[in-house]
Design an enzyme around this catalytic site. Structure first.
Site, PDB file in Angstrom:
ATOM      1  N   GLU A   1       0.830  -1.215   0.000  1.00 23.14           N
ATOM      2  CA  GLU A   1       0.000   0.000   0.000  1.00 23.14           C
ATOM      3  C   GLU A   1       0.859   1.257   0.000  1.00 23.14           C
ATOM      4  O   GLU A   1       0.559   2.230  -0.696  1.00 23.14           O
ATOM      5  CB  GLU A   1      -0.952   0.021   1.202  1.00 23.14           C
ATOM      6  CG  GLU A   1      -2.020  -1.073   1.200  1.00 23.14           C
ATOM      7  CD  GLU A   1      -3.106  -0.866   0.146  1.00 23.14           C
ATOM      8  OE1 GLU A   1      -3.111   0.166  -0.548  1.00 23.14           O
ATOM      9  OE2 GLU A   1      -3.953  -1.772   0.009  1.00 23.14           O
TER      10      GLU A   1
ATOM     11  N   ARG B   1       0.687   3.780  -3.241  1.00 26.36           N
ATOM     12  CA  ARG B   1       0.075   5.103  -3.011  1.00 26.36           C
ATOM     13  C   ARG B   1       1.120   6.185  -2.778  1.00 26.36           C
ATOM     14  O   ARG B   1       1.066   7.242  -3.399  1.00 26.36           O
ATOM     15  CB  ARG B   1      -0.872   5.050  -1.810  1.00 26.36           C
ATOM     16  CG  ARG B   1      -1.984   4.038  -2.017  1.00 26.36           C
ATOM     17  CD  ARG B   1      -3.091   4.204  -1.016  1.00 26.36           C
ATOM     18  NE  ARG B   1      -3.824   2.948  -0.861  1.00 26.36           N
ATOM     19  CZ  ARG B   1      -5.079   2.858  -0.487  1.00 26.36           C
ATOM     20  NH1 ARG B   1      -5.772   3.921  -0.216  1.00 26.36           N
ATOM     21  NH2 ARG B   1      -5.669   1.679  -0.362  1.00 26.36           N
TER      22      ARG B   1
ATOM     23  N   ASP C   1      -4.524  -9.766  -8.549  1.00 22.89           N
ATOM     24  CA  ASP C   1      -4.738  -8.775  -9.616  1.00 22.89           C
ATOM     25  C   ASP C   1      -3.535  -8.015 -10.188  1.00 22.89           C
ATOM     26  O   ASP C   1      -3.112  -8.240 -11.334  1.00 22.89           O
ATOM     27  CB  ASP C   1      -5.833  -7.769  -9.197  1.00 22.89           C
ATOM     28  CG  ASP C   1      -5.646  -7.166  -7.794  1.00 22.89           C
ATOM     29  OD1 ASP C   1      -4.598  -7.413  -7.188  1.00 22.89           O
ATOM     30  OD2 ASP C   1      -6.552  -6.450  -7.325  1.00 22.89           O
TER      31      ASP C   1
ATOM     32  N   GLU D   1     -12.119   0.289 -10.496  1.00 24.84           N
ATOM     33  CA  GLU D   1     -11.761  -0.679 -11.548  1.00 24.84           C
ATOM     34  C   GLU D   1     -12.692  -0.683 -12.766  1.00 24.84           C
ATOM     35  O   GLU D   1     -12.234  -0.842 -13.906  1.00 24.84           O
ATOM     36  CB  GLU D   1     -11.667  -2.098 -10.964  1.00 24.84           C
ATOM     37  CG  GLU D   1     -10.509  -2.306 -10.000  1.00 24.84           C
ATOM     38  CD  GLU D   1     -10.734  -1.719  -8.605  1.00 24.84           C
ATOM     39  OE1 GLU D   1     -11.903  -1.393  -8.274  1.00 24.84           O
ATOM     40  OE2 GLU D   1      -9.753  -1.575  -7.845  1.00 24.84           O
TER      41      GLU D   1
ATOM     42  N   THR E   1      -0.702   0.788 -10.346  1.00 19.83           N
ATOM     43  CA  THR E   1      -2.005   0.194 -10.015  1.00 19.83           C
ATOM     44  C   THR E   1      -2.888   1.142  -9.193  1.00 19.83           C
ATOM     45  O   THR E   1      -4.061   0.864  -8.981  1.00 19.83           O
ATOM     46  CB  THR E   1      -1.832  -1.163  -9.301  1.00 19.83           C
ATOM     47  OG1 THR E   1      -3.088  -1.847  -9.319  1.00 19.83           O
ATOM     48  CG2 THR E   1      -1.334  -0.981  -7.871  1.00 19.83           C
TER      49      THR E   1
HETATM   50  C1  DMJ Z   1      -6.289   0.493  -5.144  1.00 20.04           C
HETATM   51  O1  DMJ Z   1      -5.538   0.778  -4.031  1.00 20.04           O
HETATM   52  C2  DMJ Z   1      -5.460  -0.156  -6.204  1.00 20.04           C
HETATM   53  O2  DMJ Z   1      -6.111  -0.067  -7.418  1.00 20.04           O
HETATM   54  C3  DMJ Z   1      -5.165  -1.596  -5.911  1.00 20.04           C
HETATM   55  O3  DMJ Z   1      -4.469  -2.209  -6.958  1.00 20.04           O
HETATM   56  C4  DMJ Z   1      -6.448  -2.341  -5.681  1.00 20.04           C
HETATM   57  N1  DMJ Z   1      -7.354  -1.705  -4.796  1.00 20.04           N
HETATM   58  C5  DMJ Z   1      -7.497  -0.283  -4.744  1.00 20.04           C
HETATM   59  C6  DMJ Z   1      -8.722   0.279  -5.399  1.00 20.04           C
HETATM   60  O4  DMJ Z   1      -9.820  -0.511  -5.427  1.00 20.04           O
END
Ligand code: DMJ
Length: 631
Positions: free
Chosen positions: A259, A263, A392, A526, A612
């Protein structure tokens, strides 16, 4: 500029008055001169003028003096003082060269001024900062290190950092609406939760998630690039100021490596590449270095959790057999490659390349990657496979590693297309109602459930379709479109027109959540992400329409006075707010919506890949001349 005009317009007139007074006015004035006094004054004045002209035209090297005084040309100084032609002969050839140089410098300055006039104020400001940094670097000599021990990198902004208004009025209005939503989300956070990780929009206070330990400001860092691309520069500057003064990684707390990477590291990297501000590079590298101890395991597969102070890591207690998670250790690659680039430290890249090595040595059941891998033994945990939660973004990063390397990372490419083939064979299914979905795999058995998280796969497959081996481009585009349709159905079949966390294709239902704990919607991006990719690749207007439906639902059911909130049950006729404005709502959901209603040259795919968390990172170009941040 106006004050300069004002000064030069009035001051000289007043100063010159005694010399330009008319006889009439003179006789009327109590301070006027007698005729003899006037004559003496005139004599003194003309003697002074003669002296000046004499100095200018008759003293040796006087023309150079003139040039030096009026043009301040460094080239003149160089030529007259140290150049090969600086003998005191004062030859006519030398003078011609000097004048030609002056002319050239002037033309150059004019062209530069013209260029500058075409730039936006913030770009001009940024150029000045970059110039200043260049000067500092030059004064330190080649290979100089700054105070934070970072090597100098020349910043060049990749194309498309900001966009322009779409021509079509409806799209223009919709894009403006998204910006307004961002403003509401940001202003509310700023007002009620400034400095906290997230906002509680109903109770109007800060919200802390333990994913970030005691690091603060997740929303600020996650939102930086969205503010920039939407040209909200006042807000961007406030966020930058907060980062400079308050973003602190010296915390004695445990964080989620994944995370914090997607982020914070991702957010800081994007902010750096968009704005060129050094503070973001410095902070990204500082944080990256703090994450390195997570890799201290027998295999080099990192821990999920890390205490940033002690450097002690561990895994989630719930993970099968003490395993690390595929989507976590497999989602560091893009950021770490850029960290090596920007820090000159190869360790970041080595760490993530080693993860690949470990994975490539292992047998994969049916060619699939299980979600769990033990970092001590290097063996798989439970054979659970998912393109949603826990799996994912590992797949996403294989494809994007190849794209970000300007298609030179052949290993990443092969791993992606092989994995996608295994997913198609083992996990992708079509419901009796004709909806394509990606199920979950548990030791060979399928669970016919698809998560909201899995919906990103439509966008990923579309993004990779172009490079698909063996004439599969068309086939993969169809798959991507079908997944987009399924995910749209998961929204359309709810009361609030927002999608559930997970939906099923069993027990007589299709694309509907059946368990109470899967009915929530937490402002996830998503589905909208997939619409954005599909729009870019097909320009089918339905994707913009679907995106607009989501905007209306967000406005109707998630917008509250203090921001935007998730909802607990998308099938209930009225929303029950969960009172959290997730930071990814600003980082991803609103950014993808904005791009959906922007032209394709805003963050174009041939120059940028999105991490992501939707943080854009520049493609590292093969061609040296086009490489961002490289000499
Ligand atoms: C985000 O923090 C990122 O996209 C992560 O890859 C998956 N979950 C959340 C959003 O849903």
């Amino acid at each position: 500029e106006s004050s300069t005009t004002h000064r030069s317009g009035k001051m000289p007139v007043a100063t010159l008055l005694p010399f330009t007074a008319t006889p009439n006015r003179k006789s009327a004035s109590p301070t006027s001169f007698r005729l003899t006094e006037k004559f003496i004054l005139l004599l003194v004045f003309s003697a002074f003028i003669t002296l000046c002209f004499g100095a200018i035209f008759f003293l040796p090297d006087s023309s150079k003096l003139l040039s030096g005084v009026f043009f301040h040309s460094s080239a003149v100084e160089t030529n007259t003082r140290t150049g090969p032609d600086s003998s005191d002969s004062g030859s006519a050839g030398n003078d011609d060269r000097v004048l030609a140089k002056i002319r050239k410098d002037h033309e150059k300055a004019l062209l530069e001024a013209k260029d500058t006039l075409q730039k936006r104020p913030d770009e001009i400001k940024q150029d000045i900062i970059i110039e200043k940094e260049k000067v500092v670097k030059e004064s330190m000599g080649q290979g100089g290190k700054d105070v934070n021990n970072l090597p100098f990198v020349e910043y060049r902004r990749p194309p498309g950092a900001t966009g322009h208004e779409p021509l079509d009025p409806e799209t223009r209005d919709r894009r403006a609406k998204i910006k307004e939503m961002m403003k509401h989300a940001w202003d509310s956070y700023r007002r009620y939760a400034w400095g906290s990780n997230e906002l509680r929009p109903v109770s109007k206070q800060g919200h802390s998630s333990n994913l970030f330990g005691s690091i603060k400001g997740a929303t600020i860092v996650d939102a930086l690039d969205t503010l920039y691309i939407m040209e909200m520069f006042e807000e961007f500057d406030a966020a930058t100021d907060w980062v400079e003064k308050n973003l602190d990684f010296n915390v004695n707390a445990e964080v989620s490596v994944f995370e914090v990477n997607i982020r914070f590291v991702g957010g800081l990297l994007s902010a750096y590449y968009l704005s060129g501000k050094e503070v973001f590079r410095r902070k990204a590298v500082e944080l990256g270095e703090k994450l390195l101890p997570a890799f201290k395991t027998p295999t080099g597969i990192p821990w999920a959790l890390l205490n940033l102070k002690s450097g002690i890591g561990r895994n989630w207690p719930w993970a099968s057999g003490g395993s690390s998670i595929l989507a976590e250790y497999g989602t560091l690659h893009l950021e770490f490659m850029h960290l090596s680039k920007l820090s000159g430290n190869p360790e970041f890249a080595q760490k993530v390349m080693n993860i690949r090595k470990v994975l490539n040595r292992l047998d994969k059941p049916q060619g699939l990657y299980p979600n769990y891998l033990n970092p001590n033994s290097g063996q798989w945990g439970q054979h659970h496979v998912s393109v949603g939660g826990l799996g994912d973004s590992f797949y996403e990063y294989l494809l994007k590693a190849w794209l970000m390397s300007d298609k030179t990372d052949e290993e990443g490419k092969k791993m992606y297309y092989d994995a996608l083939q295994a997913i198609e064979t083992n996990l992708m299914r079509k419901s009796s109602g004709g909806l394509t979905y990606i199920a979950e795999w548990k030791g060979g058995l399928l669970e016919h459930k698809m998560g909201h998280l899995t919906c990103f796969a439509g966008g990923m497959i579309a993004l990779g379709a172009d490079g698909a081996p063996g004439d599969k481009t068309g086939h993969q585009m169809e798959q991507a479109a079908e997944i987009a349709r399924t995910c749209h159905e998961s929204y359309a079949r709810t009361a609030l027109k927002l999608g559930p966390e997970a939906f099923r294709f069993d027990g007589g239902v299709e694309a509907i959540a059946t368990r109470q704990n899967e009915k929530y919607f937490i402002l996830r991006p998503e589905v909208i992400e997939t619409y954005m990719y599909m729009w870019r690749f097909t320009h089918d207007p339905k994707y913009r329409e679907w995106g607009w439906e989501a905007v209306q639902a967000l406005e109707q059911h998630c917008k509250v006075e203090g921001g935007y909130s998730g909802v607990r049950d998308v099938y209930a006729p009225t929303p029950n707010h969960d009172d959290v404005q997730q930071s990814f709502y600003l980082a991803e959901t609103l950014k993808y919506l904005y791009l959906l209603f922007s032209d394709d040259d805003h963050l174009p795919f041939d120059h940028w890949v999105f991490n992501t968390e939707a943080h854009p990172l520049p493609v590292i170009k093969k061609d040296k001349t086009d490489r961002p941040n490289e000499k």
